[in-house]
Design an enzyme around this catalytic site. Sequence first.
Site, PDB file in Angstrom:
ATOM      1  N   LYS A 116      -8.103  36.892 -34.088  1.00  0.00           N
ATOM      2  CA  LYS A 116      -9.037  37.144 -35.040  1.00  0.00           C
ATOM      3  C   LYS A 116      -8.831  36.673 -36.264  1.00  0.00           C
ATOM      4  O   LYS A 116      -9.607  36.135 -37.005  1.00  0.00           O
ATOM      5  CB  LYS A 116      -9.422  38.475 -34.955  1.00  0.00           C
ATOM      6  N   LYS A 158      -7.361  45.452 -39.638  1.00  0.00           N
ATOM      7  CA  LYS A 158      -7.897  45.105 -38.143  1.00  0.00           C
ATOM      8  C   LYS A 158      -6.883  44.201 -37.466  1.00  0.00           C
ATOM      9  O   LYS A 158      -6.014  43.479 -38.033  1.00  0.00           O
ATOM     10  CB  LYS A 158      -9.092  44.189 -38.237  1.00  0.00           C
ATOM     11  N   GLU A 200      -9.532  43.152 -44.397  1.00  0.00           N
ATOM     12  CA  GLU A 200     -10.815  42.737 -44.905  1.00  0.00           C
ATOM     13  C   GLU A 200     -11.432  43.751 -45.760  1.00  0.00           C
ATOM     14  O   GLU A 200     -11.066  44.906 -45.598  1.00  0.00           O
ATOM     15  CB  GLU A 200     -11.730  42.618 -43.685  1.00  0.00           C
ATOM     16  N   ILE A 203     -17.151  46.301 -45.755  1.00  0.00           N
ATOM     17  CA  ILE A 203     -18.705  46.019 -46.177  1.00  0.00           C
ATOM     18  C   ILE A 203     -19.412  47.341 -45.987  1.00  0.00           C
ATOM     19  O   ILE A 203     -19.699  47.943 -44.756  1.00  0.00           O
ATOM     20  CB  ILE A 203     -19.538  45.126 -45.572  1.00  0.00           C
ATOM     21  N   LYS A 237     -20.659  49.186 -29.244  1.00  0.00           N
ATOM     22  CA  LYS A 237     -22.169  49.089 -29.415  1.00  0.00           C
ATOM     23  C   LYS A 237     -22.713  50.042 -28.603  1.00  0.00           C
ATOM     24  O   LYS A 237     -22.137  50.459 -27.355  1.00  0.00           O
ATOM     25  CB  LYS A 237     -22.510  47.727 -28.894  1.00  0.00           C
ATOM     26  N   GLU A 275     -20.249  36.713 -34.351  1.00  0.00           N
ATOM     27  CA  GLU A 275     -20.590  37.993 -34.621  1.00  0.00           C
ATOM     28  C   GLU A 275     -20.447  37.851 -36.366  1.00  0.00           C
ATOM     29  O   GLU A 275     -19.450  37.617 -36.737  1.00  0.00           O
ATOM     30  CB  GLU A 275     -19.716  39.172 -34.228  1.00  0.00           C
ATOM     31  N   GLU A 288     -16.387  37.637 -36.148  1.00  0.00           N
ATOM     32  CA  GLU A 288     -15.620  37.255 -34.723  1.00  0.00           C
ATOM     33  C   GLU A 288     -16.174  36.443 -33.993  1.00  0.00           C
ATOM     34  O   GLU A 288     -17.487  36.619 -34.054  1.00  0.00           O
ATOM     35  CB  GLU A 288     -14.777  38.485 -34.386  1.00  0.00           C
ATOM     36  N   ARG A 292     -16.995  34.500 -24.406  1.00  0.00           N
ATOM     37  CA  ARG A 292     -17.238  34.980 -23.089  1.00  0.00           C
ATOM     38  C   ARG A 292     -18.779  35.393 -23.017  1.00  0.00           C
ATOM     39  O   ARG A 292     -19.338  35.439 -24.072  1.00  0.00           O
ATOM     40  CB  ARG A 292     -16.309  36.121 -22.687  1.00  0.00           C
TER      41      ARG A 292
HETATM   42  P1  ADP Z   1     -19.303  43.142 -26.157  1.00  0.00           P
HETATM   43  O1  ADP Z   1     -19.606  42.623 -27.484  1.00  0.00           O
HETATM   44  O2  ADP Z   1     -19.646  42.193 -25.228  1.00  0.00           O
HETATM   45  O3  ADP Z   1     -20.305  44.650 -26.193  1.00  0.00           O
HETATM   46  P2  ADP Z   1     -17.164  44.733 -26.311  1.00  0.00           P
HETATM   47  O4  ADP Z   1     -16.237  44.731 -27.224  1.00  0.00           O
HETATM   48  O5  ADP Z   1     -17.788  45.945 -26.058  1.00  0.00           O
HETATM   49  O6  ADP Z   1     -17.895  43.729 -26.293  1.00  0.00           O
HETATM   50  O7  ADP Z   1     -16.216  44.470 -24.954  1.00  0.00           O
HETATM   51  C1  ADP Z   1     -16.862  44.197 -23.506  1.00  0.00           C
HETATM   52  C2  ADP Z   1     -15.833  44.752 -22.597  1.00  0.00           C
HETATM   53  O8  ADP Z   1     -14.776  44.116 -22.559  1.00  0.00           O
HETATM   54  C3  ADP Z   1     -15.790  46.232 -22.649  1.00  0.00           C
HETATM   55  O9  ADP Z   1     -15.505  46.713 -21.332  1.00  0.00           O
HETATM   56  C4  ADP Z   1     -14.368  46.533 -23.453  1.00  0.00           C
HETATM   57  O10 ADP Z   1     -13.770  47.637 -23.046  1.00  0.00           O
HETATM   58  C5  ADP Z   1     -13.694  45.088 -22.891  1.00  0.00           C
HETATM   59  N1  ADP Z   1     -12.716  44.420 -24.054  1.00  0.00           N
HETATM   60  C6  ADP Z   1     -13.242  44.104 -25.140  1.00  0.00           C
HETATM   61  N2  ADP Z   1     -12.016  43.512 -25.687  1.00  0.00           N
HETATM   62  C7  ADP Z   1     -10.863  43.651 -24.927  1.00  0.00           C
HETATM   63  C8  ADP Z   1      -9.763  43.380 -25.073  1.00  0.00           C
HETATM   64  N3  ADP Z   1      -9.040  42.970 -26.273  1.00  0.00           N
HETATM   65  N4  ADP Z   1      -8.887  43.984 -24.165  1.00  0.00           N
HETATM   66  C9  ADP Z   1      -9.362  44.808 -23.096  1.00  0.00           C
HETATM   67  N5  ADP Z   1     -10.684  45.158 -22.890  1.00  0.00           N
HETATM   68  C10 ADP Z   1     -11.433  44.356 -23.685  1.00  0.00           C
HETATM   69  P1  ADP Z   2     -14.096  44.137 -31.915  1.00  0.00           P
HETATM   70  O1  ADP Z   2     -13.140  42.982 -31.657  1.00  0.00           O
HETATM   71  O2  ADP Z   2     -13.560  45.449 -31.794  1.00  0.00           O
HETATM   72  O3  ADP Z   2     -15.640  43.957 -31.462  1.00  0.00           O
HETATM   73  P2  ADP Z   2     -14.958  43.593 -34.760  1.00  0.00           P
HETATM   74  O4  ADP Z   2     -14.185  42.895 -35.701  1.00  0.00           O
HETATM   75  O5  ADP Z   2     -16.157  42.841 -33.963  1.00  0.00           O
HETATM   76  O6  ADP Z   2     -13.783  44.275 -33.736  1.00  0.00           O
HETATM   77  O7  ADP Z   2     -15.651  44.763 -35.460  1.00  0.00           O
HETATM   78  C1  ADP Z   2     -16.310  46.097 -34.658  1.00  0.00           C
HETATM   79  C2  ADP Z   2     -17.169  46.580 -35.482  1.00  0.00           C
HETATM   80  O8  ADP Z   2     -16.532  47.317 -36.586  1.00  0.00           O
HETATM   81  C3  ADP Z   2     -18.235  45.871 -36.355  1.00  0.00           C
HETATM   82  O9  ADP Z   2     -19.554  45.741 -35.422  1.00  0.00           O
HETATM   83  C4  ADP Z   2     -18.622  46.565 -37.390  1.00  0.00           C
HETATM   84  O10 ADP Z   2     -19.585  47.646 -37.119  1.00  0.00           O
HETATM   85  C5  ADP Z   2     -17.108  47.329 -37.805  1.00  0.00           C
HETATM   86  N1  ADP Z   2     -16.618  46.385 -38.710  1.00  0.00           N
HETATM   87  C6  ADP Z   2     -15.770  45.624 -38.360  1.00  0.00           C
HETATM   88  N2  ADP Z   2     -15.220  44.991 -39.599  1.00  0.00           N
HETATM   89  C7  ADP Z   2     -15.732  45.616 -40.781  1.00  0.00           C
HETATM   90  C8  ADP Z   2     -15.813  45.304 -41.999  1.00  0.00           C
HETATM   91  N3  ADP Z   2     -15.150  44.327 -42.843  1.00  0.00           N
HETATM   92  N4  ADP Z   2     -16.613  46.223 -42.899  1.00  0.00           N
HETATM   93  C9  ADP Z   2     -17.376  47.019 -42.178  1.00  0.00           C
HETATM   94  N5  ADP Z   2     -17.591  47.173 -40.854  1.00  0.00           N
HETATM   95  C10 ADP Z   2     -16.645  46.427 -40.147  1.00  0.00           C
HETATM   96 MG    MG Z   3     -16.846  42.612 -32.151  1.00  0.00          MG
END
Ligand code: ADP
Ligand code: ADP
Ligand code: MG
Length: 448
Positions: A116, A158, A200, A203, A237, A275, A288, A292
């Site tokens: 990321k 992060k 970061e 926000i 989510k 995203e 990010e 997939r």
């Molecule tokens: P989505 O945006 O599709 O909802 P999620 O972040 O909720 O993505 O991840 C979808 C699935 O992949 C979940 O079952 C989550 O636990 C798994 N997952 C996501 N990122 C990772 C990771 N880096 N390592 C292991 N499992 C992951």
């Molecule tokens: P993941 O890889 O676990 O999905 P993300 O970077 O997509 O991680 O962040 C997951 C969630 O965390 C976002 O959907 C948002 O709600 C929150 N988040 C991430 N970064 C920020 C930020 N800089 N400021 C506020 N909320 C954030």
């Molecule tokens: Mg995400």
Amino acid sequence: MFKKILIANRGEIAIRIIRACREMGIETVAVYSTADKDALHTEMADEAICIGAAKPSSSYLNMQNILSATVLSGAEAIHPGFGFLSENSKFAEMCKECNITFIGPDADSIDKMGNKSKAREIMMSSGIPVVPGSQGAVSDVKEAMNIAEKIGYPVMVKASAGGGGRGIRIIWNKSEFIKAFETAKSEAKGAFGDDTMYVEKFIESPRHIEFQILADNFGNTIYLGERDCSIQRRNQKVLEEAPSPVMTEELRKEMGEAAVKAAKSVNYKNAGTIEFLYDKYGKYYFMEMNTRIQVEHPITEMVTDIDLIKQQIKIAAGQMLEIKQQDIKIRGHAIECRINAENPDEGFRPSPGKIKRLYVPGGPGIRLDSAAYNGYTIPPNYDSMIAKLIVHGDDREEAIAKMRRALWEFVVDGVDTNIDFQFQIINNEDFIEGKYDTGFISKKLKIK
Ligand code: ADP
Ligand code: ADP
Ligand code: MG
């Protein structure tokens, strides 16, 4: 086109892929762990091969066994679903070496976007707005702290390798920096085996708005509108909808084009999601890319009338995208509720066990993606999502009414579920008015 595909996953996404294959006349091979001997995907695929013990590292993450099963069965391609090996560049590379098509982007794109902090750097040099913060990864806590001082608190630290909402911490001020940074770092080490971190700006009260893209091997990349995934608990989510209640035609075009540019900057192929965070001033920032298919892909399918899994398979088979950007029309409104076997009254503790009675909702505009059945025992070894309830209505109001009705019909006896919790969300005044951000569950519903 492929004659046979192996599905390197389980649960509802494995079923979803089997369904697409069956409609396309493609044979399927399921792989299963010893805990999934009686799972629906094991039963429903044309063939099923046991690949190891319940523990993911022994089975669904066991690359050797999955590749052996593929060669043994004569499958020409692997669909990785989401989670497990879906964003593992090493696995994508190994498939290639074995002459097996990995249904997804190539290893290089996964590498670039999967990290990321590296992805942030690439986006910055491509002129895509990113959340203010470190250029790429930070080398130590001191550098991280300096950046925090410069951009101003609160900040978010992060994990570069992060996913599923883990390895993330909000830091409100300098005094708590070192402790929070180290905690997030060690969580990242444990969860991802990589403790590279980045910083970061936090926000405040943003919406999570993501764009679905499709890219073929001939340079055609299109966006299929957005999903609003702001209803989250602990950065994960819970409920998603398409279109976003705050979207306009102009903004969709602008963000959609940014998403396409982001994908093109890493020469991305197949389905992917960009995203963004959308702040209360109307500005958006790249957060990010998920390289997939995503859990919430069905809501895009409902409003665009495009089967994303079939598209993934066609692209991987080397076909050119038949859909043009101007063909994408957003039709009506879709909502998805993630139905988990968990107990909201006990901190959302997972609730595996036997489903004694299952009655699933039906009727017009209702879709259920699930691998659960009457008498099925949910194993404790995997995640707790047992179904995705998806509705499609002519407009948002009708979609909400349908979801309310469908949740009311849904009966799962024997395990605890979050159905009542979803009901609470869908009936909330602010939700109904579309007024919410990522803090909705914690602030409005006062749930941790
Ligand atoms: P989505 O945006 O599709 O909802 P999620 O972040 O909720 O993505 O991840 C979808 C699935 O992949 C979940 O079952 C989550 O636990 C798994 N997952 C996501 N990122 C990772 C990771 N880096 N390592 C292991 N499992 C992951
Ligand atoms: P993941 O890889 O676990 O999905 P993300 O970077 O997509 O991680 O962040 C997951 C969630 O965390 C976002 O959907 C948002 O709600 C929150 N988040 C991430 N970064 C920020 C930020 N800089 N400021 C506020 N909320 C954030
Ligand atoms: Mg995400």
